[in-house]
Scaffold this motif. Structure first.
Motif, PDB file in Angstrom:
ATOM      1  N   SER A   1       0.872  -1.174   0.041  1.00 57.76           N
ATOM      2  CA  SER A   1      -0.053   0.133  -0.115  1.00 57.76           C
ATOM      3  C   SER A   1       0.831   1.331  -0.050  1.00 57.76           C
ATOM      4  CB  SER A   1      -0.882   0.008   1.165  1.00 57.76           C
ATOM      5  OG  SER A   1      -1.724  -1.056   1.415  1.00 57.76           O
ATOM      6  N   PRO A   2       0.396   2.322  -0.518  1.00 54.79           N
ATOM      7  CA  PRO A   2       1.107   3.783  -0.479  1.00 54.79           C
ATOM      8  C   PRO A   2       1.247   4.030   1.181  1.00 54.79           C
ATOM      9  CG  PRO A   2      -0.562   3.790  -2.265  1.00 54.79           C
ATOM     10  CD  PRO A   2      -0.648   2.185  -1.506  1.00 54.79           C
ATOM     11  N   SER A   3       2.267   4.773   1.381  1.00 50.64           N
ATOM     12  CA  SER A   3       2.374   5.085   2.596  1.00 50.64           C
ATOM     13  C   SER A   3       1.314   5.982   3.309  1.00 50.64           C
ATOM     14  CB  SER A   3       3.895   5.923   2.902  1.00 50.64           C
ATOM     15  OG  SER A   3       3.794   7.182   1.879  1.00 50.64           O
ATOM     16  N   ASP A   4       0.695   6.803   2.285  1.00 44.52           N
ATOM     17  CA  ASP A   4      -0.311   7.855   2.637  1.00 44.52           C
ATOM     18  C   ASP A   4      -1.623   6.972   3.145  1.00 44.52           C
ATOM     19  OD1 ASP A   4      -0.653   7.607   0.283  1.00 44.52           O
ATOM     20  OD2 ASP A   4      -1.288   9.644  -0.180  1.00 44.52           O
TER      21      ASP A   4
ATOM     22  N   TYR B   1     -16.678  20.157  -6.278  1.00 42.87           N
ATOM     23  CA  TYR B   1     -15.186  20.351  -5.622  1.00 42.87           C
ATOM     24  C   TYR B   1     -15.291  21.188  -4.280  1.00 42.87           C
ATOM     25  CZ  TYR B   1     -10.302  21.919  -5.296  1.00 42.87           C
ATOM     26  OH  TYR B   1      -9.169  22.282  -5.032  1.00 42.87           O
ATOM     27  N   ARG B   2     -14.558  20.702  -3.391  1.00 42.99           N
ATOM     28  CA  ARG B   2     -14.400  21.520  -1.974  1.00 42.99           C
ATOM     29  C   ARG B   2     -12.949  21.587  -1.796  1.00 42.99           C
ATOM     30  NH1 ARG B   2     -19.637  18.705   1.239  1.00 42.99           N
ATOM     31  NH2 ARG B   2     -20.969  19.450  -0.138  1.00 42.99           N
ATOM     32  N   ASP B   3     -12.529  22.728  -1.365  1.00 40.21           N
ATOM     33  CA  ASP B   3     -10.952  22.913  -1.225  1.00 40.21           C
ATOM     34  C   ASP B   3     -10.737  22.536   0.287  1.00 40.21           C
ATOM     35  OD1 ASP B   3      -8.309  23.562  -1.616  1.00 40.21           O
ATOM     36  OD2 ASP B   3      -8.470  25.534  -1.522  1.00 40.21           O
ATOM     37  N   GLU B   4     -11.008  21.115   0.544  1.00 40.69           N
ATOM     38  CA  GLU B   4     -10.502  20.521   1.933  1.00 40.69           C
ATOM     39  C   GLU B   4      -8.988  20.995   2.353  1.00 40.69           C
ATOM     40  OE1 GLU B   4     -12.372  18.845   3.808  1.00 40.69           O
ATOM     41  OE2 GLU B   4     -14.143  17.979   2.715  1.00 40.69           O
ATOM     42  N   ILE B   5      -9.080  21.647   3.743  1.00 40.15           N
ATOM     43  CA  ILE B   5      -7.870  21.916   4.063  1.00 40.15           C
ATOM     44  C   ILE B   5      -6.688  20.506   4.283  1.00 40.15           C
ATOM     45  CG2 ILE B   5      -8.608  21.880   6.639  1.00 40.15           C
ATOM     46  CD1 ILE B   5      -6.650  24.324   6.923  1.00 40.15           C
ATOM     47  N   ARG B   6      -7.623  19.545   4.567  1.00 38.33           N
ATOM     48  CA  ARG B   6      -6.717  18.305   4.874  1.00 38.33           C
ATOM     49  C   ARG B   6      -7.540  16.940   4.392  1.00 38.33           C
ATOM     50  NH1 ARG B   6      -6.455  21.007   9.545  1.00 38.33           N
ATOM     51  NH2 ARG B   6      -8.287  20.054  10.600  1.00 38.33           N
ATOM     52  N   PRO B   7      -7.366  16.792   2.876  1.00 37.62           N
ATOM     53  CA  PRO B   7      -7.979  15.660   2.393  1.00 37.62           C
ATOM     54  C   PRO B   7      -7.253  14.609   2.601  1.00 37.62           C
ATOM     55  CG  PRO B   7      -6.596  17.061   0.656  1.00 37.62           C
ATOM     56  CD  PRO B   7      -6.606  17.871   1.964  1.00 37.62           C
ATOM     57  N   ARG B   8      -8.119  13.468   2.855  1.00 36.65           N
ATOM     58  CA  ARG B   8      -7.518  12.214   3.478  1.00 36.65           C
ATOM     59  C   ARG B   8      -8.540  11.271   3.105  1.00 36.65           C
ATOM     60  NH1 ARG B   8     -10.081  15.274   7.225  1.00 36.65           N
ATOM     61  NH2 ARG B   8     -11.183  14.632   8.700  1.00 36.65           N
ATOM     62  N   TYR B   9      -8.014   9.733   3.252  1.00 41.68           N
ATOM     63  CA  TYR B   9      -8.676   8.707   3.059  1.00 41.68           C
ATOM     64  C   TYR B   9      -9.022   8.359   1.609  1.00 41.68           C
ATOM     65  CZ  TYR B   9      -9.091   9.113   8.320  1.00 41.68           C
ATOM     66  OH  TYR B   9      -8.782   9.322   9.648  1.00 41.68           O
ATOM     67  N   GLY B  10      -8.292   8.757   0.567  1.00 39.33           N
ATOM     68  CA  GLY B  10      -8.691   8.548  -0.672  1.00 39.33           C
ATOM     69  C   GLY B  10      -9.654   9.046  -1.310  1.00 39.33           C
ATOM     70  N   VAL B  11     -10.522   8.399  -1.868  1.00 39.40           N
ATOM     71  CA  VAL B  11     -11.782   8.879  -2.134  1.00 39.40           C
ATOM     72  C   VAL B  11     -13.067   9.026  -1.069  1.00 39.40           C
ATOM     73  CG1 VAL B  11     -11.538   7.923  -4.493  1.00 39.40           C
ATOM     74  CG2 VAL B  11     -13.176   6.784  -2.939  1.00 39.40           C
ATOM     75  N   MET B  12     -12.691   8.735   0.036  1.00 38.55           N
ATOM     76  CA  MET B  12     -13.559   9.007   1.196  1.00 38.55           C
ATOM     77  C   MET B  12     -13.624  10.484   1.327  1.00 38.55           C
ATOM     78  SD  MET B  12     -15.538   6.983   3.259  1.00 38.55           S
ATOM     79  CE  MET B  12     -14.684   5.356   3.606  1.00 38.55           C
ATOM     80  N   ARG B  13     -12.617  11.079   1.451  1.00 34.39           N
ATOM     81  CA  ARG B  13     -12.616  12.701   1.468  1.00 34.39           C
ATOM     82  C   ARG B  13     -11.765  13.340   0.806  1.00 34.39           C
ATOM     83  NH1 ARG B  13     -14.746  15.918   5.104  1.00 34.39           N
ATOM     84  NH2 ARG B  13     -15.621  14.614   6.391  1.00 34.39           N
ATOM     85  N   GLY B  14     -12.046  13.463  -0.791  1.00 36.83           N
ATOM     86  CA  GLY B  14     -11.207  13.952  -1.520  1.00 36.83           C
ATOM     87  C   GLY B  14     -11.416  15.319  -1.777  1.00 36.83           C
TER      88      GLY B  14
END
Length: 605
Positions: free
Chosen positions: A14-17, A139-152
């Motif tokens: 898996s990728p590290s992130d 599109y939402r300019d999330e300050i901390r996108p994470r968890y892949g497509v779960m919060r992109g």
């Protein structure tokens, strides 16, 4: 489809992130690839699964009588100014400007677009109710996108909006969409929990979220084991309890006057409890909050009379920045979502130290409601049942004792801003709550006339009089739903797709694609295709172990292995079962088709 004609690109690690199962497995199975922070592209196999989810949503909404539309993703900023959200939505909203200088919005949500589109064609009550939907890019300019497509940052949403003449009609539209949601998630094999929720920046009153349990969920669910009460912690309320003294008895009113006492180098609630030989329930904790884009009228508060106001296109106003003093019992915590909702604000956050000092005329840690003149006091309901309390003294190393709420200070507002925790009592039946982590898949609101009134949407009723329709809002995150299927259905070897959402329902895997193995594999593939079964034939020149591992990782629900040593039989293995069975090659297509159809029928019940 033959594997040699599509793109299968699996990863061993898996990728590290990638820290959650769906992100790890989608990357390892080659379903998605990352283009940038919070920006993921679907590869062919991933897109097929994505389209399955999208089509289930579309089919159930169409059956329920909803009308699909296709608004643009880029919309004029003017309609956001009409609604009053141009300045209040926050920094997540991307605002490009055209070469001609026109403000535009990359849609983070679609209330304004749908309201404007329906407004332009709505004339008569005979056209209502209308429930229209889209499945479109956001599109939402999330300050901390994470968890892949779960919060992109870029994602696909289904948004539906109902327009109704009255509350009874809105209730019917709301229930129609809620029932469609239940069918959608059932068809996908998802176990959802329906909870009461905060309406957030969308506004409105009635609100319900459809959640899935997840160890790394963004949301905390508060659940009652007895009556079935379920709510997001942002919305959850509990039964009022009585503040107790140090002996465990209900606090008693005092006739003693407020008294200053020195409390040198004592700041925290726990330190004060030890210093005064009492309990945290004896303290009124006061926190200074900065409130952003507050639409609640504070003009009756003396210290707020000179606050900066900004008007919206609809004629209403809001305060871009205000400060409030929030009081709550010492053993409880403030729920910031409830506070923002009570003040009709886009957000709240604890004030910076310099603002606390300016408002309280004291160092941080000594705020209190008695003699507070520089900020309106917002009191949680728990405060108003307290007696003989301790508060900050608005001076360094000073606290007040013998404070009686209502006698020694009068709050500007009393409301529920308490964060409910496991062990609190259910408002409905009195049982103790417990909690789970979860992720939101869908959210439905009763918006009322928030948008139709501000954007001047009208129709003629049966008496020829102009009326304003009321709205409901219904959303499902398509990407998040896809990821949640993987979160719920996977094991140590990879994804275990449900039959309704798998990129292919069956994988035919010849040990070697040659001779009798090729002949039998081709025949099974053709028979299954003729029966309408979605099948992939792994004709790659790879070792059998590689093919088997890829099939498990990608998660095809059924695998048919054609090996020379077993012919004229073949191995039939279900992804969720440990052992294969031997079936005559001449019969396997019929048996597999029956398995596929039976599972699809079960999911659709």
């Amino acid at each position: 489809m033959k594997a040699s004609q599509t793109l299968i690109s699996t990863l061993r690690d898996s990728p590290s992130d990638a820290v959650i199962a769906s992100h790890q497995l989608m990357m390892r199975a080659g379903l998605i690839r990352k283009l940038g922070n919070g920006l993921y592209s679907y590869m062919p196999l991933g897109l097929k699964a994505f389209r399955k989810v999208e089509n289930i949503i579309r089919e159930e909404l169409d059956k329920a009588g909803l009308l699909e539309m296709k608004p643009t993703v880029i919309v004029p900023g003017d309609i956001w100014k009409e609604s009053g959200r141009w300045n209040t939505m926050g920094e997540e909203m991307l605002k490009p400007v055209t070469r001609g200088g026109q403000d535009m919005v990359v849609s983070p949500t679609a209330e304004e677009a749908f309201t404007a589109l329906i407004r332009d064609g709505l004339t008569s009550y005979k056209q209502l109710p209308i429930i229209a939907y889209q499945i479109n890019t956001k599109y939402r300019d999330e300050i901390r996108p994470r968890y892949g497509v779960m919060r992109g940052r870029e994602f696909t949403m289904m948004d539906a909006y109902s327009f109704d003449a009255d509350q009874a009609s809105l209730d019917a539209s709301y229930e129609k969409c809620a029932e469609a949601y239940r069918k959608i998630f059932k068809r996908m094999g998802l176990s959802t929990i329906s909870v009461k929720a905060d309406t957030g920046a969308m506004g409105g009153s009635g609100s319900e979220e459809f959640m899935v349990e997840s160890e790394v969920g963004d949301d905390t669910l508060i659940l009652c084991p007895k009556c079935g009460y379920a709510a997001n912690v942002e919305k959850a309320s509990c039964k009022d309890d009585v503040a107790l003294d140090k002996d465990g008895n209900p606090q008693k009113p005092t006739t003693l006057a407020v008294e200053e006492i020195p409390t040198p180098d004592v700041k925290t609630i726990d330190d004060l409890a030890k210093f005064l030989n009492t309990t945290p329930q004896a303290f009124i904790k006061t926190l200074i909050y900065k409130v952003e884009n507050c639409a609640f009228d504070l003009s009756s508060v003396e210290c707020c009379k000179n606050l900066k106001k900004e008007k919206t296109e609809s004629g209403s106003f809001y305060y871009p920045e205000a400060f409030v003093a929030v009081c709550i019992r010492g053993d409880l915590d403030v729920n910031e979502a409830k506070l923002a909702a009570a003040l009709k604000a886009s957000g709240v956050e604890l004030a910076a130290d310099e603002d606390v000092v300016r408002i309280t005329d004291a160092p941080v840690g000594f705020a209190g409601p008695v003699k507070m003149v520089k900020a309106p006091v917002i009191a949680d309901k728990s405060v108003m049942t307290m007696h003989d309390s301790v508060t900050g003294g608005l001076k360094k190393d000073v606290h007040f004792v013998h404070v009686e709420p209502g006698r020694d200070f009068t709050p500007f507002m009393v409301t529920d801003v308490r964060t409910v925790v496991p062990g609190d009592k259910c408002l409905d039946c009195g049982a103790e709550f417990y909690s789970k982590k979860g992720n939101e898949l869908g959210h439905i609101f009763k918006l009322g006339d928030k948008y139709t009134k501000s954007m001047n949407v009208t129709y003629l009723d049966e008496n020829g009089k102009l009326q304003t329709p009321i709205m409901g809002c219904y959303g499902i995150g398509v990407d998040r739903t896809l990821a949640s299927i993987i979160e719920e259905h996977h094991d140590k070897d990879g994804i275990c797709w449900t039959m309704s959402t798998a990129p292919y329902q069956v994988a035919v895997v010849p040990v070697k694609y040659e001779g009798s193995m090729k002949e039998n594999a081709d025949k099974i593939y053709e028979e299954l295709t003729a029966k309408g079964i979605e099948v992939i034939l792994d004709d790659r020149n790879e070792r059998p172990g590689v093919k088997f591992k890829d099939a498990d990782l990608i998660g095809f629900p059924v695998r048919v292995v054609v090996g020379e040593k077993n012919l004229p039989n073949v191995e039939l293995k279900l992804r969720k079962e440990a052992e294969p069975t031997l079936v005559p090659a001449s019969e396997v297509a019929e048996k597999v088709a029956e398995i596929v159809r039976k599972e699809l029928e079960e999911l659709a019940k």
